[in-house]
Design a protein around this motif. Structure first.
Motif, PDB file in Angstrom:
ATOM      1  N   LEU A 172      31.411  38.174  39.615  1.00  0.00           N
ATOM      2  CA  LEU A 172      32.596  38.460  40.065  1.00  0.00           C
ATOM      3  C   LEU A 172      33.870  38.602  39.143  1.00  0.00           C
ATOM      4  O   LEU A 172      33.521  37.841  38.269  1.00  0.00           O
TER       5      LEU A 172
ATOM      6  N   LEU B 251      38.999  37.949  43.399  1.00  0.00           N
ATOM      7  CA  LEU B 251      38.609  36.967  44.003  1.00  0.00           C
ATOM      8  C   LEU B 251      39.205  36.543  45.266  1.00  0.00           C
ATOM      9  O   LEU B 251      38.594  36.276  46.396  1.00  0.00           O
TER      10      LEU B 251
ATOM     11  N   TYR C 101      37.523  38.180  48.457  1.00  0.00           N
ATOM     12  CA  TYR C 101      36.369  37.090  48.905  1.00  0.00           C
ATOM     13  C   TYR C 101      36.720  35.690  49.725  1.00  0.00           C
ATOM     14  O   TYR C 101      35.856  35.178  50.184  1.00  0.00           O
TER      15      TYR C 101
END
Length: 109
Positions: free
Chosen positions: A49, A54, A57
């Motif tokens: 990732l 981030l 998510y």
């Protein structure tokens, strides 16, 4: 629940547990927490990732994506951080910000 995972001895040579898992099993630890016991899985990583992405998510934080002043915000001390501002205003839980920061740290190593 009342599920009990099978456990084995600790290998003195490897200083780790010996494999006892023969199939994937999901355990409900409590209403918010689940644990997956999966054979052969020794490590779970998120290094594929991008730290800057981030927020996408985190379902509960996703609405803040792209709202920070800087595109590569680490959500710590940068001015204009939408995530820190939301935490300080009580709009999101401080624990969620701390979790996001820990994962960001891991990805930036």
């Amino acid at each position: 629940g009342s599920d009990t995972a099978r456990v084995g001895e600790i290998s003195t040579a490897l200083d780790s547990g010996k494999h006892t898992t023969t199939h994937a099993q999901l355990y409900d630890l409590n209403e918010q927490t689940k644990l997956i016991d999966s054979p052969g899985l020794q490590e779970f990583g998120l290094h594929h990732l991008d730290a800057a992405q981030l927020l996408h998510y985190f379902l509960d934080l996703r609405h803040l994506a792209g709202k920070c002043r800087f595109h590569n915000c680490t959500h710590r001390a940068e001015p204009g951080c939408a995530v820190k501002n939301a935490a300080e205003a009580g709009e999101i839980r401080e624990a969620r910000l701390a979790f996001l920061q820990r994962i960001t740290d891991e990805l930036l190593r």
